[in-house]
Design a protein around this motif. Structure first.
Motif, PDB file in Angstrom:
ATOM      1  N   THR A  26       0.845  -1.191   0.000  1.00  0.00           N
ATOM      2  CA  THR A  26       0.000   0.000   0.000  1.00  0.00           C
ATOM      3  C   THR A  26       0.877   1.235   0.000  1.00  0.00           C
ATOM      4  OG1 THR A  26      -1.707  -1.177   1.249  1.00  0.00           O
ATOM      5  CG2 THR A  26      -1.812   1.225   1.215  1.00  0.00           C
ATOM      6  N   ILE A  27       0.807   2.049  -1.041  1.00  0.00           N
ATOM      7  CA  ILE A  27       1.713   3.194  -1.138  1.00  0.00           C
ATOM      8  C   ILE A  27       1.400   4.265  -0.115  1.00  0.00           C
ATOM      9  CG2 ILE A  27       2.150   2.809  -3.590  1.00  0.00           C
ATOM     10  CD1 ILE A  27       0.510   5.481  -3.993  1.00  0.00           C
ATOM     11  N   ALA A  28       0.224   4.221   0.496  1.00  0.00           N
ATOM     12  CA  ALA A  28      -0.114   5.220   1.508  1.00  0.00           C
ATOM     13  C   ALA A  28       0.889   5.197   2.658  1.00  0.00           C
ATOM     14  CB  ALA A  28      -1.523   4.984   2.030  1.00  0.00           C
ATOM     15  N   SER A  29       1.582   4.094   2.821  1.00  0.00           N
ATOM     16  CA  SER A  29       2.567   3.963   3.894  1.00  0.00           C
ATOM     17  C   SER A  29       3.925   4.547   3.531  1.00  0.00           C
ATOM     18  CB  SER A  29       2.754   2.477   4.243  1.00  0.00           C
ATOM     19  OG  SER A  29       1.541   1.897   4.629  1.00  0.00           O
ATOM     20  N   TYR A  30       4.092   4.959   2.283  1.00  0.00           N
ATOM     21  CA  TYR A  30       5.406   5.334   1.785  1.00  0.00           C
ATOM     22  C   TYR A  30       5.465   6.772   1.296  1.00  0.00           C
ATOM     23  CZ  TYR A  30       6.036   0.302   1.826  1.00  0.00           C
ATOM     24  OH  TYR A  30       6.116  -1.017   2.211  1.00  0.00           O
ATOM     25  N   TYR A  31       6.665   7.329   1.418  1.00  0.00           N
ATOM     26  CA  TYR A  31       7.009   8.570   0.759  1.00  0.00           C
ATOM     27  C   TYR A  31       7.462   8.182  -0.647  1.00  0.00           C
ATOM     28  CZ  TYR A  31       7.161  10.093   5.608  1.00  0.00           C
ATOM     29  OH  TYR A  31       6.841  10.339   6.913  1.00  0.00           O
ATOM     30  N   GLU A  42      24.338  10.036 -14.472  1.00  0.00           N
ATOM     31  CA  GLU A  42      23.906   9.390 -13.248  1.00  0.00           C
ATOM     32  C   GLU A  42      22.415   9.647 -13.019  1.00  0.00           C
ATOM     33  OE1 GLU A  42      28.122   9.597 -10.771  1.00  0.00           O
ATOM     34  OE2 GLU A  42      26.353  10.649 -10.029  1.00  0.00           O
ATOM     35  N   ARG A  43      21.844   8.777 -12.227  1.00  0.00           N
ATOM     36  CA  ARG A  43      20.445   8.956 -11.854  1.00  0.00           C
ATOM     37  C   ARG A  43      20.300  10.218 -11.029  1.00  0.00           C
ATOM     38  NH1 ARG A  43      17.283   3.789  -9.612  1.00  0.00           N
ATOM     39  NH2 ARG A  43      18.216   3.074 -11.553  1.00  0.00           N
ATOM     40  N   GLU A  44      19.250  10.984 -11.300  1.00  0.00           N
ATOM     41  CA  GLU A  44      19.043  12.235 -10.579  1.00  0.00           C
ATOM     42  C   GLU A  44      17.618  12.351 -10.072  1.00  0.00           C
ATOM     43  OE1 GLU A  44      19.636  15.671 -13.030  1.00  0.00           O
ATOM     44  OE2 GLU A  44      18.011  15.159 -14.407  1.00  0.00           O
ATOM     45  N   PHE A  45      17.478  13.091  -9.004  1.00  0.00           N
ATOM     46  CA  PHE A  45      16.187  13.336  -8.382  1.00  0.00           C
ATOM     47  C   PHE A  45      15.335  14.233  -9.256  1.00  0.00           C
ATOM     48  CE2 PHE A  45      13.096  14.196  -5.223  1.00  0.00           C
ATOM     49  CZ  PHE A  45      12.859  15.553  -5.224  1.00  0.00           C
ATOM     50  N   VAL A  46      14.026  13.932  -9.302  1.00  0.00           N
ATOM     51  CA  VAL A  46      13.088  14.763 -10.049  1.00  0.00           C
ATOM     52  C   VAL A  46      12.055  15.390  -9.117  1.00  0.00           C
ATOM     53  CG1 VAL A  46      11.312  14.791 -11.837  1.00  0.00           C
ATOM     54  CG2 VAL A  46      13.368  13.383 -12.141  1.00  0.00           C
ATOM     55  N   ALA A  47      11.349  14.553  -8.354  1.00  0.00           N
ATOM     56  CA  ALA A  47      10.275  15.051  -7.497  1.00  0.00           C
ATOM     57  C   ALA A  47       9.973  14.032  -6.407  1.00  0.00           C
ATOM     58  CB  ALA A  47       9.021  15.346  -8.304  1.00  0.00           C
ATOM     59  N   ALA A  48       9.411  14.515  -5.308  1.00  0.00           N
ATOM     60  CA  ALA A  48       9.023  13.638  -4.212  1.00  0.00           C
ATOM     61  C   ALA A  48       7.775  14.181  -3.542  1.00  0.00           C
ATOM     62  CB  ALA A  48      10.159  13.498  -3.198  1.00  0.00           C
ATOM     63  N   ILE A  49       7.055  13.301  -2.870  1.00  0.00           N
ATOM     64  CA  ILE A  49       5.809  13.682  -2.215  1.00  0.00           C
ATOM     65  C   ILE A  49       5.674  12.911  -0.910  1.00  0.00           C
ATOM     66  CG2 ILE A  49       4.458  11.929  -3.462  1.00  0.00           C
ATOM     67  CD1 ILE A  49       2.200  14.062  -3.653  1.00  0.00           C
ATOM     68  N   ASN A  50       5.115  13.566   0.094  1.00  0.00           N
ATOM     69  CA  ASN A  50       4.959  12.871   1.370  1.00  0.00           C
ATOM     70  C   ASN A  50       3.749  11.959   1.329  1.00  0.00           C
ATOM     71  OD1 ASN A  50       2.872  14.736   1.567  1.00  0.00           O
ATOM     72  ND2 ASN A  50       3.411  15.412   3.634  1.00  0.00           N
ATOM     73  N   ARG A  51       3.493  11.276   2.421  1.00  0.00           N
ATOM     74  CA  ARG A  51       2.490  10.217   2.401  1.00  0.00           C
ATOM     75  C   ARG A  51       1.086  10.756   2.166  1.00  0.00           C
ATOM     76  NH1 ARG A  51       4.282   6.789   7.646  1.00  0.00           N
ATOM     77  NH2 ARG A  51       4.262   8.913   8.483  1.00  0.00           N
ATOM     78  N   GLY A  52       0.786  11.911   2.721  1.00  0.00           N
ATOM     79  CA  GLY A  52      -0.549  12.489   2.563  1.00  0.00           C
ATOM     80  C   GLY A  52      -0.709  13.362   1.344  1.00  0.00           C
ATOM     81  N   GLY A  53       0.397  13.675   0.678  1.00  0.00           N
ATOM     82  CA  GLY A  53       0.338  14.518  -0.509  1.00  0.00           C
ATOM     83  C   GLY A  53       0.398  16.006  -0.236  1.00  0.00           C
ATOM     84  N   SER A  54       0.624  16.400   1.016  1.00  0.00           N
ATOM     85  CA  SER A  54       0.599  17.819   1.372  1.00  0.00           C
ATOM     86  C   SER A  54       1.947  18.506   1.182  1.00  0.00           C
ATOM     87  CB  SER A  54       0.173  17.979   2.830  1.00  0.00           C
ATOM     88  OG  SER A  54       1.091  17.311   3.686  1.00  0.00           O
ATOM     89  N   PHE A  66       6.833  20.382 -13.870  1.00  0.00           N
ATOM     90  CA  PHE A  66       6.399  19.049 -13.461  1.00  0.00           C
ATOM     91  C   PHE A  66       5.594  19.152 -12.171  1.00  0.00           C
ATOM     92  CE2 PHE A  66      10.054  16.343 -15.461  1.00  0.00           C
ATOM     93  CZ  PHE A  66       9.839  16.961 -16.671  1.00  0.00           C
ATOM     94  N   THR A  67       4.624  18.244 -12.021  1.00  0.00           N
ATOM     95  CA  THR A  67       3.840  18.163 -10.797  1.00  0.00           C
ATOM     96  C   THR A  67       3.707  16.715 -10.370  1.00  0.00           C
ATOM     97  OG1 THR A  67       2.544  20.111 -11.439  1.00  0.00           O
ATOM     98  CG2 THR A  67       1.649  18.716  -9.698  1.00  0.00           C
ATOM     99  N   ILE A  68       4.097  16.453  -9.131  1.00  0.00           N
ATOM    100  CA  ILE A  68       3.924  15.116  -8.567  1.00  0.00           C
ATOM    101  C   ILE A  68       2.649  15.106  -7.740  1.00  0.00           C
ATOM    102  CG2 ILE A  68       5.341  15.620  -6.525  1.00  0.00           C
ATOM    103  CD1 ILE A  68       6.282  12.685  -6.616  1.00  0.00           C
ATOM    104  N   SER A  69       1.918  14.023  -7.835  1.00  0.00           N
ATOM    105  CA  SER A  69       0.691  13.881  -7.053  1.00  0.00           C
ATOM    106  C   SER A  69       0.490  12.406  -6.748  1.00  0.00           C
ATOM    107  CB  SER A  69      -0.510  14.451  -7.807  1.00  0.00           C
ATOM    108  OG  SER A  69      -0.729  13.742  -9.012  1.00  0.00           O
ATOM    109  N   ARG A  70      -0.446  12.137  -5.886  1.00  0.00           N
ATOM    110  CA  ARG A  70      -0.717  10.737  -5.550  1.00  0.00           C
ATOM    111  C   ARG A  70      -2.195  10.547  -5.283  1.00  0.00           C
ATOM    112  NH1 ARG A  70       3.078   9.464  -0.814  1.00  0.00           N
ATOM    113  NH2 ARG A  70       2.020   7.446  -0.879  1.00  0.00           N
ATOM    114  N   ASP A  71      -2.658   9.352  -5.542  1.00  0.00           N
ATOM    115  CA  ASP A  71      -4.012   8.942  -5.211  1.00  0.00           C
ATOM    116  C   ASP A  71      -3.878   7.646  -4.426  1.00  0.00           C
ATOM    117  OD1 ASP A  71      -6.591   7.909  -5.107  1.00  0.00           O
ATOM    118  OD2 ASP A  71      -7.155   8.814  -7.013  1.00  0.00           O
ATOM    119  N   ASN A  72      -3.898   7.760  -3.114  1.00  0.00           N
ATOM    120  CA  ASN A  72      -3.676   6.577  -2.285  1.00  0.00           C
ATOM    121  C   ASN A  72      -4.792   5.559  -2.450  1.00  0.00           C
ATOM    122  OD1 ASN A  72      -1.222   7.550  -1.340  1.00  0.00           O
ATOM    123  ND2 ASN A  72      -2.121   8.467   0.491  1.00  0.00           N
ATOM    124  N   ALA A  73      -5.982   6.007  -2.741  1.00  0.00           N
ATOM    125  CA  ALA A  73      -7.096   5.073  -2.954  1.00  0.00           C
ATOM    126  C   ALA A  73      -6.856   4.222  -4.200  1.00  0.00           C
ATOM    127  CB  ALA A  73      -8.397   5.837  -3.073  1.00  0.00           C
TER     128      ALA A  73
END
Length: 121
Positions: A26-31, A42-54, A66-73
């Motif tokens: 369940t990705i809701a548990s992960y950043y 080399e591999r480089e960072f692009v974007a990150a999001i916390n567990r709640g998306g805030s 770019f915009t990172i988002s998540r839908d935990n459902a």
């Protein structure tokens, strides 16, 4: 297991939306984060999001485009990429971290297989 998709060939100035679907966890548990690796680089960072998306982090090179988002459902993380440039050409990877939102690849425990984005100029 993380499965990235949505890559492809796009003209400069165009848009793509990448998805990262999780199975078996369940990705809701992960950043969550997105990284990329261009040929010969080399591999480089692009974007990150916390567990709640805030809270989100972005690399300076993609900020405002770019915009990172998540839908935990849906157990899915997205990366909306607009105003694409040739230098955005890379294999894009999604990854999951346990302890905190991070820009560092070493903090991410689980990785997807990558999806190729090619931007033609």
């Amino acid at each position: 297991q993380l499965q990235a998709s949505g890559g492809g060939l796009v003209q400069a100035g165009g848009s793509l939306r990448l998805s990262c679907a999780a199975s078996g966890r369940t990705i809701a548990s992960y950043y969550m984060g997105w990284f990329r690796q261009a040929p010969g680089k080399e591999r480089e960072f692009v974007a990150a999001i916390n567990r709640g998306g805030s809270s989100t982090y972005y690399a300076d090179s993609v900020k405002g485009r770019f915009t990172i988002s998540r839908d935990n459902a849906m157990n899915t993380v997205f990366l909306q990429m607009n105003s694409l440039k040739s230098e955005d050409t890379a294999v894009y990877y999604c990854a999951a971290a346990i302890t905190a939102i991070s820009r560092s690849s070493v903090d991410y425990r689980y990785w997807g297989q990558g999806t190729l984005v090619t931007v033609s100029s």
